[in-house]
Structure formats: C-alpha cells, structure tokens
Write a protein that holds these residues in place. Structure first.
Motif, PDB file in Angstrom:
ATOM      1  N   LYS A   1       2.163   8.520   3.759  1.00 64.80           N
ATOM      2  CA  LYS A   1       2.147   7.064   3.928  1.00 64.80           C
ATOM      3  C   LYS A   1       3.391   6.559   4.646  1.00 64.80           C
ATOM      4  O   LYS A   1       3.343   5.548   5.365  1.00 64.80           O
TER       5      LYS A   1
ATOM      6  N   TRP B   1       3.220   4.190   7.873  1.00 66.52           N
ATOM      7  CA  TRP B   1       3.896   2.892   7.934  1.00 66.52           C
ATOM      8  C   TRP B   1       4.786   2.806   9.170  1.00 66.52           C
ATOM      9  O   TRP B   1       4.863   1.750   9.806  1.00 66.52           O
TER      10      TRP B   1
ATOM     11  N   TRP C   1       0.817  -1.216   0.000  1.00 65.31           N
ATOM     12  CA  TRP C   1       0.000   0.000   0.000  1.00 65.31           C
ATOM     13  C   TRP C   1       0.843   1.255   0.000  1.00 65.31           C
ATOM     14  O   TRP C   1       0.325   2.332  -0.199  1.00 65.31           O
ATOM     15  N   ARG C   2       2.170   1.142   0.234  1.00 63.58           N
ATOM     16  CA  ARG C   2       2.998   2.333   0.326  1.00 63.58           C
ATOM     17  C   ARG C   2       3.929   2.401  -0.870  1.00 63.58           C
ATOM     18  O   ARG C   2       4.604   1.437  -1.212  1.00 63.58           O
TER      19      ARG C   2
ATOM     20  N   MET D   1      -3.470  -1.853   4.593  1.00 62.23           N
ATOM     21  CA  MET D   1      -2.668  -1.500   5.765  1.00 62.23           C
ATOM     22  C   MET D   1      -2.760  -2.592   6.833  1.00 62.23           C
ATOM     23  O   MET D   1      -1.764  -2.928   7.483  1.00 62.23           O
TER      24      MET D   1
END
Length: 332
Positions: free
Chosen positions: A316, A320, A3-4, A216
């Motif tokens: 992000k 994280w 997702w990052r 996430m």
C-alpha cells in the motif's frame, strides 16, 4: 489516508551478524552489492546456516511483494538490447617488424614484466526504462458531446451483453460487466475483470477490492462518480483466474472503443493484466510503475490492483506513492 495503514512492528530478537562468530565459518558481509541471483542464493544459504548454528529456528519466508521488489533489481535479458561485441584489436606488428630486435647481453638477465593488478569488473548499471506507448497517435475522430457519449456507450454495452466470443466465459457468467461512471472523465480506472460480486450486480468494483478502490479514489481528492471505472474483460473468468490472452484479445475491441469514446486525460491501470493489455507489453508492474506512459492522448499510470493490496498490505505504501504522483501531475 484512510485506506493505508503502516504495518505494526513486533519486537524481534535480531542477531548481530556484523560481528564474526568464532564457531562459524561464515565470513561477515562484505558490504558490496550483489551482482547476480546466484550470489544472493549462495549468501542466503550461508546466512541460514549461520542462523541454524546460532539456535534460531524461525526463518522468514518470502512474500509476493519482496519477491517482486528483488526481481526488479535484476534486468531481464529480453528488456535490454544486446550490446554489439567489441572487435578485438590486432596487434601492431608493422612497427615491430621494421625495428631491429634488441641485442641481448649475456651478463644481464631481464626481469619479468610486472603484471598490473586486475580490478574487479564494474557492476552492471541498471538501464533506465523509457515510458511505454500503447499508441502515440491522437484519438481518431472528433470528441463527442456528453449526451452522444452516453448513447454510444449504451449501444456498446448492449453489444457486449450479447457477446459469445469466449465460449467458456459466456457459459458461466451471470451477466456482463461493462463499466460505469462519468461519461466525460479526466480519470479512467482500468481493472482486470469482474469478480463474483461484480458478476452478480453487473457493476465494476463493488466487492472488497472495489471498496478499497473507492477509498483510494477519495484519498486522491476525487469522488467515485467523477471518474469512469471499467475492466479489460467484461465477463468473470471461472474461479477468478486471470483472463487468457485470447480472452483479452476478444475484448480488446470493446475496451478500446470505450476509451476512444471517453478520451480521458489519465488512465490508471490497476494491476498487470490491464497495464500489459493496454500498453501491449510484457513488463512487470515493478518496471512500469512510477512513470507516465502514453495511450493516444491519455497519460497512463500503472499501480497495484486493489485485490493485490488486500493480500499484501505492505504494497500500500508503494500504491500511495503512485497516487501522489498522479495527484501532483493532475494538480489535485
């Protein structure tokens, strides 16, 4: 981390401002830290003027992430306890009164005392922010077995479905969005309020922000069905605006009853609305991140809302880091 994604860097012509420009009256940077917002504004104006003289027409505009990061450098006045004024010390005149005054000699002229150089004021250190507690006492009563938790949550969901405390929200909603997931979770993800997709389906976090939240959760070595997902308010605010304080207050009984039933080990607050409501604080996310807070027996971690991350991909990396902190503490 599916997702990052790191931001792609584009080649940019960078002006070396460390070298003095003979045609500019802007002095090179001194290399010292800024002491106030006024200094930043003054220096920024000088920098923009330097760029204009250098023929650079594009000036970067501030982003929400950058503004919040810079605002966290300075301490809000209401977050720091006022220091007691230091009482001025009276001059010790008793000793001088008992001593005879020295006899002056006409032939000698006393030289004026040298004034010691004054050192610049020390930079104001940023006070460490202690963790916030939304209630340090344990959850009331005994922990319920899973079957009884499911029944309790179902009864509460039916009560919420008939709620009309917020007239504006009750009139424009399609249905309430109570929450879903494991009834005996280690982790609860606590969001702000339903959006358009959630209002239609009756399930929390099913739109674009929900898809990012699922990624996430999976990046944290969890599965969505292992956790419980819920929101602060149970009805969609018109136009996806932030819930009003009165609307949060009307829903407080419901989300507190959910958490009382679930008793998670960790509560992950997504965004400012949920974190400020749960911890009953006005501190920004930037001041609440990267530390564990307390809500009864649960550890509370504050991270950016997935919808905010969609609008600001640069954040992000910070999100994280927060999830890594959660994983390390939970042993994932």
């Amino acid at each position: 981390m599916p997702w990052r994604h790191d931001r792609d860097e584009n080649p940019v012509l960078i002006s070396n401002l460390s070298q003095p420009n003979p045609n500019s009256d802007v002095s090179p940077a001194a290399g010292s830290d800024f002491q106030s917002v006024g200094e930043i504004a003054t220096t920024a104006g000088e920098l923009f003027e330097h760029l204009r003289r250098s023929g650079i027409r594009f000036v970067p505009q501030p982003t929400e992430v950058g503004v919040e990061q810079w605002s966290d450098v300075f301490v809000d006045a209401d977050e720091v306890a006022a220091e007691p004024p230091v009482a001025s010390q009276p001059a010790d005149v008793s000793a001088s009164a008992t001593q005879p005054a020295p006899t002056s000699t006409p032939a000698q002229t006393s030289a004026p005392a040298a004034t010691p150089p004054q050192s610049p004021p020390a930079a104001k250190s940023r006070p460490a922010l202690a963790a916030v507690s939304g209630g340090s006492d344990p959850y009331a009563g005994e922990s319920l077995p899973v079957a009884q938790r499911v029944a309790t949550l179902q009864a509460l969901a039916e009560t919420v479905a008939g709620c009309t405390r917020c007239k504006a929200l009750a009139q424009c909603r399609t249905q309430t969005v109570f929450g879903e997931g494991n009834a005996a979770p280690r982790f609860v993800f606590f969001g702000e309020g339903p959006g358009a997709d959630e209002d239609k389906s009756g399930r929390p976090f099913v739109g674009r922000a929900g898809q990012l939240l699922t990624k996430m959760i999976e990046a944290s070595r969890l599965q969505r069905d292992e956790v419980y997902i819920m929101n602060t308010v149970k009805c969609r605010p018109p136009g996806n605006r932030n819930p009003e304080p009165s609307e949060v207050a009307n829903c407080r009984e419901y989300f507190e009853a959910q958490l009382q039933t679930l008793r998670p080990e960790y509560i992950v607050c997504l965004g400012a609305v949920s974190s400020q409501a749960l911890l009953q604080t006005k501190l920004s996310i930037g001041r609440l991140r990267q530390k564990f807070h307390q809500y009864h027996d649960s550890k509370v971690l504050v991270i950016y809302h997935p919808a905010y991350l969609l609008r600001n991909p640069d954040a992000k990396r910070a999100a994280w880091a927060d999830l890594q902190m959660l994983m390390k503490d939970a042993g994932l």
